[in-house]
Design a protein around this motif. Structure first.
Motif, PDB file in Angstrom:
ATOM      1  N   LYS A   1       4.638  -3.280   6.988  1.00 35.82           N
ATOM      2  CA  LYS A   1       4.057  -3.864   8.390  1.00 35.82           C
ATOM      3  C   LYS A   1       4.728  -4.407   9.125  1.00 35.82           C
ATOM      4  N   SER A   2       5.637  -5.556   8.697  1.00 34.35           N
ATOM      5  CA  SER A   2       6.518  -6.392   8.972  1.00 34.35           C
ATOM      6  C   SER A   2       7.661  -6.774   7.588  1.00 34.35           C
ATOM      7  N   LYS A   3       8.823  -7.220   8.130  1.00 33.40           N
ATOM      8  CA  LYS A   3       9.575  -7.806   7.176  1.00 33.40           C
ATOM      9  C   LYS A   3       8.997 -10.114   7.843  1.00 33.40           C
ATOM     10  N   GLU A   4       8.909 -10.057   8.268  1.00 36.32           N
ATOM     11  CA  GLU A   4       9.021 -10.988   8.766  1.00 36.32           C
ATOM     12  C   GLU A   4       7.929 -12.110   7.818  1.00 36.32           C
ATOM     13  N   ASN A   5       8.880 -13.300   7.105  1.00 31.33           N
ATOM     14  CA  ASN A   5       8.744 -14.062   6.531  1.00 31.33           C
ATOM     15  C   ASN A   5       7.685 -13.106   5.747  1.00 31.33           C
ATOM     16  N   LEU A   6       8.130 -12.081   4.893  1.00 25.92           N
ATOM     17  CA  LEU A   6       7.821 -11.275   3.825  1.00 25.92           C
ATOM     18  C   LEU A   6       7.862 -12.204   2.204  1.00 25.92           C
TER      19      LEU A   6
ATOM     20  N   ILE B   1      12.835   0.221 -14.932  1.00 23.59           N
ATOM     21  CA  ILE B   1      13.371   0.463 -13.340  1.00 23.59           C
ATOM     22  C   ILE B   1      12.835   1.291 -11.675  1.00 23.59           C
ATOM     23  N   ALA B   2      11.290   1.106 -12.428  1.00 25.90           N
ATOM     24  CA  ALA B   2      11.119   1.888 -11.139  1.00 25.90           C
ATOM     25  C   ALA B   2       9.962   1.439 -10.376  1.00 25.90           C
ATOM     26  N   ILE B   3      10.004   1.751  -9.056  1.00 27.57           N
ATOM     27  CA  ILE B   3       9.311   0.888  -8.035  1.00 27.57           C
ATOM     28  C   ILE B   3       9.128   2.123  -6.792  1.00 27.57           C
ATOM     29  N   PRO B   4       8.067   1.682  -5.927  1.00 25.69           N
ATOM     30  CA  PRO B   4       7.652   2.191  -4.977  1.00 25.69           C
ATOM     31  C   PRO B   4       8.043   3.531  -4.777  1.00 25.69           C
ATOM     32  N   PHE B   5       7.698   4.874  -4.595  1.00 26.44           N
ATOM     33  CA  PHE B   5       8.177   6.099  -4.492  1.00 26.44           C
ATOM     34  C   PHE B   5       9.377   6.194  -4.733  1.00 26.44           C
ATOM     35  N   LYS B   6      10.160   5.902  -6.006  1.00 23.46           N
ATOM     36  CA  LYS B   6      11.666   6.273  -6.685  1.00 23.46           C
ATOM     37  C   LYS B   6      10.745   5.728  -7.589  1.00 23.46           C
ATOM     38  N   PRO B   7      10.613   6.611  -8.560  1.00 25.51           N
ATOM     39  CA  PRO B   7      10.224   6.225 -10.280  1.00 25.51           C
ATOM     40  C   PRO B   7      10.610   6.056 -10.766  1.00 25.51           C
ATOM     41  N   GLY B   8      10.813   6.207 -12.421  1.00 28.82           N
ATOM     42  CA  GLY B   8      11.965   5.907 -13.258  1.00 28.82           C
ATOM     43  C   GLY B   8      11.861   7.532 -14.150  1.00 28.82           C
ATOM     44  N   ILE B   9      12.496   7.980 -14.217  1.00 29.16           N
ATOM     45  CA  ILE B   9      12.372   9.524 -14.959  1.00 29.16           C
ATOM     46  C   ILE B   9      13.703   9.762 -16.061  1.00 29.16           C
TER      47      ILE B   9
ATOM     48  N   TYR C   1      12.810  -7.747  -5.923  1.00 35.61           N
ATOM     49  CA  TYR C   1      11.930  -6.892  -5.662  1.00 35.61           C
ATOM     50  C   TYR C   1      12.160  -6.699  -3.838  1.00 35.61           C
ATOM     51  N   VAL C   2      11.554  -8.221  -3.689  1.00 37.03           N
ATOM     52  CA  VAL C   2      11.523  -8.417  -1.806  1.00 37.03           C
ATOM     53  C   VAL C   2      12.708  -8.254  -1.514  1.00 37.03           C
ATOM     54  N   ASN C   3      13.798  -9.407  -2.157  1.00 39.01           N
ATOM     55  CA  ASN C   3      15.149  -8.954  -1.929  1.00 39.01           C
ATOM     56  C   ASN C   3      15.909  -7.910  -1.286  1.00 39.01           C
ATOM     57  N   THR C   4      15.335  -6.697  -2.487  1.00 37.66           N
ATOM     58  CA  THR C   4      15.638  -5.592  -2.561  1.00 37.66           C
ATOM     59  C   THR C   4      15.379  -4.949  -1.097  1.00 37.66           C
ATOM     60  N   ILE C   5      13.668  -4.431  -1.313  1.00 39.13           N
ATOM     61  CA  ILE C   5      13.543  -3.843   0.143  1.00 39.13           C
ATOM     62  C   ILE C   5      13.790  -5.177   1.921  1.00 39.13           C
ATOM     63  N   LEU C   6      14.634  -5.997   1.397  1.00 36.02           N
ATOM     64  CA  LEU C   6      14.343  -6.945   3.038  1.00 36.02           C
ATOM     65  C   LEU C   6      15.781  -6.201   3.215  1.00 36.02           C
ATOM     66  N   LYS C   7      16.815  -5.717   2.200  1.00 34.87           N
ATOM     67  CA  LYS C   7      17.921  -5.102   2.661  1.00 34.87           C
ATOM     68  C   LYS C   7      17.657  -3.787   2.691  1.00 34.87           C
ATOM     69  N   THR C   8      16.469  -2.565   2.322  1.00 42.52           N
ATOM     70  CA  THR C   8      16.547  -0.924   2.600  1.00 42.52           C
ATOM     71  C   THR C   8      15.902  -0.644   4.082  1.00 42.52           C
ATOM     72  N   GLN C   9      16.582  -0.131   4.497  1.00 39.47           N
ATOM     73  CA  GLN C   9      15.388   0.466   5.241  1.00 39.47           C
ATOM     74  C   GLN C   9      14.267   1.621   4.848  1.00 39.47           C
TER      75      GLN C   9
ATOM     76  N   ILE D   1       4.127  -4.998  -2.177  1.00 37.12           N
ATOM     77  CA  ILE D   1       4.870  -5.466  -1.578  1.00 37.12           C
ATOM     78  C   ILE D   1       4.974  -4.625  -0.168  1.00 37.12           C
ATOM     79  N   PHE D   2       5.830  -3.194  -1.052  1.00 33.31           N
ATOM     80  CA  PHE D   2       5.610  -2.071  -0.268  1.00 33.31           C
ATOM     81  C   PHE D   2       4.867  -1.959   1.192  1.00 33.31           C
ATOM     82  N   SER D   3       3.698  -2.123   1.062  1.00 33.96           N
ATOM     83  CA  SER D   3       2.408  -1.686   2.395  1.00 33.96           C
ATOM     84  C   SER D   3       2.990  -3.053   3.182  1.00 33.96           C
TER      85      SER D   3
END
Length: 325
Positions: free
Chosen positions: A236-241, A314-322, A261-269, A230-232
């Motif tokens: 590439k593009s958020k259109e119709n993600l 709660i781990a997501i790509p490049f924001k791991p659970g610690i 996660y898709v909805n979260t990433i759509l709101k994230t820079q 999903i992250f990748s």
């Protein structure tokens, strides 16, 4: 080029004899010297904006330049090896980007931005390099020389003295201005280092919030594999993600969690597309030794798919659970 300012401000107010906040150039030179005054005036204004002279900040600049001078002079005592590690390639990339940016800022008389990048940002990069590497390579020595050349228009007297103490018989002001090597700019390596730096900051924040002086063990949970798909796609593009990623059977099996996660990433820079090339788990394994040295404890790296720990969820790509214990 030549830039002309209308007024010099002092402590946020127009400098004038009537207000009693007047300081002459001679007074500034007598109190701080030429290079500190030049640095301050370059840093206190941008382009044709009026510079705002602030005494406390000038004192801070003097201390910074004294530390800078000592750091540069001690370069002669260092031993530089010939090894090229990933962090050396990172520093080369950062150097070349800085040359491009600083040159552009000077050409536009954006002196504040030029000083910010040639001095403060460059120092931060050098600090990170020394933290990441055992010993210093010739890349570091080259970085110091380029940094000094970029700062010569602002602090010419200090630069000439350092240049002479390095054993040079010519003037640095007459040397060739640094030119970027575009082939050494590597966005993926820079992104990789940014990830490690962000991770270290996150761990330190957890230690500060929990009041722990030192951890015994830190477990880092990486996101499940389907999330990276999903992250990748989002990079590439958020259109119709949502529609695009839900065609993948594995993502579709994770239904509500995937949609969240898709909805979260759509709101994230999102970061640059270079992050697509980073294998997070592999990077952590490769940098485990550094992380253990940095935090003086054992580091465990666990895939969220093989753990039921709350932090794994709660781990997501490049924001791991610690998890710190």
């Amino acid at each position: 080029g030549i830039g002309v300012n209308g007024f010099i401000m002092a402590e946020g107010k127009k400098m004038s004899k009537r207000l009693g906040n007047f300081i002459t150039m001679r007074q500034a030179l007598d109190k701080y010297g030429a290079d500190v005054s030049r640095f301050a005036l370059a840093y206190f204004g941008e382009g044709l904006d009026d510079a705002d002279w602030r005494e406390k900040e000038v004192e801070g600049i003097r201390r910074n330049l004294e530390s800078f001078y000592q750091m540069m002079i001690k370069t002669n005592e260092l031993k530089f090896d010939d090894k090229i590690y990933m962090i050396d390639k990172w520093l080369k990339s950062r150097i070349n980007k800085t040359i491009i940016e600083v040159t552009s800022h000077f050409e536009k008389t954006e002196t504040r931005s030029a000083v910010q990048k040639a001095f403060y940002q460059f120092l931060n990069d050098l600090d990170w390099y020394r933290r990441r590497r055992k010993g210093v390579g010739k890349t570091y020595r080259n970085a110091l020389e380029i940094m000094l050349k970029l700062l010569t228009p602002v602090i010419p007297h200090i630069a000439e003295e350092i240049w002479e103490k390095w054993g040079n018989r010519t003037f640095i002001s007459l040397s060739e201005w640094p030119k970027p090597n575009f082939e050494e700019i590597d966005e993926t390596i820079e992104a990789r280092e940014e990830y490690i730096k962000n991770l270290c900051n996150d761990i330190r924040e957890i230690l500060n919030v929990t009041g722990m002086m030192k951890a015994n063990m830190i477990t880092i949970f990486t996101a499940p594999k389907w999330m990276y798909k999903i992250f990748s796609e989002a990079l590439k593009s958020k259109e119709n993600l949502m529609k695009r990623v839900m065609k993948d059977p594995e993502i579709r099996r994770n239904g509500a969690r995937a949609a969240k996660y898709v909805n979260t990433i759509l709101k994230t820079q999102l970061p640059s597309k270079a992050w697509i090339n980073i294998d997070e788990e592999k990077t952590l394994i490769e940098e485990k030794e550094f992380l253990e040295r940095e935090f003086q404890c054992k580091i465990n790296i666990v895939s969220a798919e093989s753990s039921q720990h709350p932090k794994a969820k709660i781990a997501i790509p490049f924001k791991p659970g610690i998890y710190v214990e």
